[in-house]
Motif scaffolding. Structure first.
Motif, mmCIF file in Angstrom:
data_model
loop_
_atom_site.group_PDB
_atom_site.id
_atom_site.type_symbol
_atom_site.label_atom_id
_atom_site.label_comp_id
_atom_site.label_asym_id
_atom_site.label_seq_id
_atom_site.Cartn_x
_atom_site.Cartn_y
_atom_site.Cartn_z
ATOM 1 N N LYS A 17 23.640 9.184 -25.004
ATOM 2 C CA LYS A 17 24.894 8.948 -24.283
ATOM 3 C C LYS A 17 25.980 9.843 -24.860
ATOM 4 C CE LYS A 17 25.643 4.751 -23.157
ATOM 5 N NZ LYS A 17 25.940 3.305 -23.230
ATOM 6 N N PRO A 55 30.179 7.384 -33.589
ATOM 7 C CA PRO A 55 29.059 7.383 -32.637
ATOM 8 C C PRO A 55 27.726 7.712 -33.296
ATOM 9 C CG PRO A 55 30.924 8.648 -31.798
ATOM 10 C CD PRO A 55 31.189 8.386 -33.246
ATOM 11 N N ASP A 69 21.905 9.103 -30.169
ATOM 12 C CA ASP A 69 22.009 8.469 -28.850
ATOM 13 C C ASP A 69 22.280 9.548 -27.808
ATOM 14 O OD1 ASP A 69 22.718 6.971 -26.552
ATOM 15 O OD2 ASP A 69 23.573 5.373 -27.783
ATOM 16 N N GLN A 112 30.367 6.684 -26.058
ATOM 17 C CA GLN A 112 30.021 5.784 -27.174
ATOM 18 C C GLN A 112 31.278 5.305 -27.884
ATOM 19 O OE1 GLN A 112 26.792 6.760 -29.892
ATOM 20 N NE2 GLN A 112 26.268 8.523 -28.601
#
Length: 254
Positions: free
Chosen positions: A21, A15, A19, A26
């Motif tokens: 998220k 991942p 990010d 991910q």
């Protein structure tokens, strides 16, 4: 799949720490992409949680949550004492008009057919209504078992007017290839899907137990001028197929 290649595939799932998220989402999305692209195929083994955590640089808890997401979605299966495997289920988007052979090859499977019936005949009332032609008008009826890597996936009966394809011998392995060769590729289609129990004969042809549910599909394909080109009646194995459609909200909704 050799060990080094397998390690490279799963290491690429790492991942992006920048990010926002969650890491488990991910990782789940990246695994989903590998499955949907055919890089990972039905029956392939997913590394154990500890190994996958080492390859991707995340915790085992993160790996576990990612795998749980895909098990719930039906993309992975877990067998106690054996491990985690890619499900043999096929996710078929309803927004894409594609022949069975091209679809299976795109997923990394080898498509084939077992012909049950390939002949000229008079249209049945249901076929005539679907095609918009007169009852008993001359048609080609092409019935076969569709397989992927030798495993039966569906029973398919395609019907087309003989004014479009004159002889059943024009169709070899791919029906859509025969249409393309005659400049007859459809541009859109309508599908009706319903679940029902397989007949004993269908269960025997599809190598499934009886009684078992199947997905019955009627698809009408249209030419650019709006004329119906062909109608296909299919029975898909419900244990191997998921039909997926993307929905979007309208500008005005409650």
């Amino acid at each position: 799949m050799d060990v080094k290649h397998t390690e490279d595939i799963f290491a690429a799932l790492k991942p992006d720490q920048t990010d926002r998220k969650p890491l488990y989402l991910q990782l789940a999305e990246r695994l989903r992409e590998l499955i949907n692209s055919g890089t990972l195929r039905g029956g392939d083994t997913v590394p154990p949680e500890r190994e996958l955590a080492e390859l991707t640089g995340v915790s085992r808890v993160t790996v576990r949550k990612s795998l749980e997401q895909l098990v719930t979605a039906g993309l992975l299966t877990q067998r106690p004492g054996a491990g985690t495997f890619v499900s043999r289920r096929i996710q078929q988007p309803l927004s894409v008009l594609m022949g069975f052979s091209d679809d299976m090859r795109a997923r990394g499977y080898e498509p084939s057919s077992i012909w049950l019936d390939k002949r000229a005949a008079g249209a049945s009332p249901d076929e005539a209504m679907a095609l918009g032609i007169a009852p008993a008008a001359p048609v080609l009826r092409l019935k076969r078992i569709r397989t992927a890597d030798g495993e039966p996936m569906a029973i398919e009966t395609a019907v087309i007017s003989r004014r479009d394809l004159a002889s059943p011998e024009l169709v070899r392995e791919s029906f859509y290839a025969a249409l393309k060769a005659h400049g007859l590729l459809p541009v859109r289609a309508l599908q009706r899907i319903r679940a029902r129990m397989a007949t004993l004969h269908e269960a025997e042809l599809l190598h499934i137990s009886h009684p078992t549910a199947i997905l019955e599909i009627e698809r009408r394909s249209f030419l650019p001028d709006g004329r119906v080109l062909e109608v296909t009646f299919s029975c898909y194995r419900a244990d191997l197929y998921d039909f997926v459609v993307e929905l979007q909200t309208s500008e005005e909704h409650d």
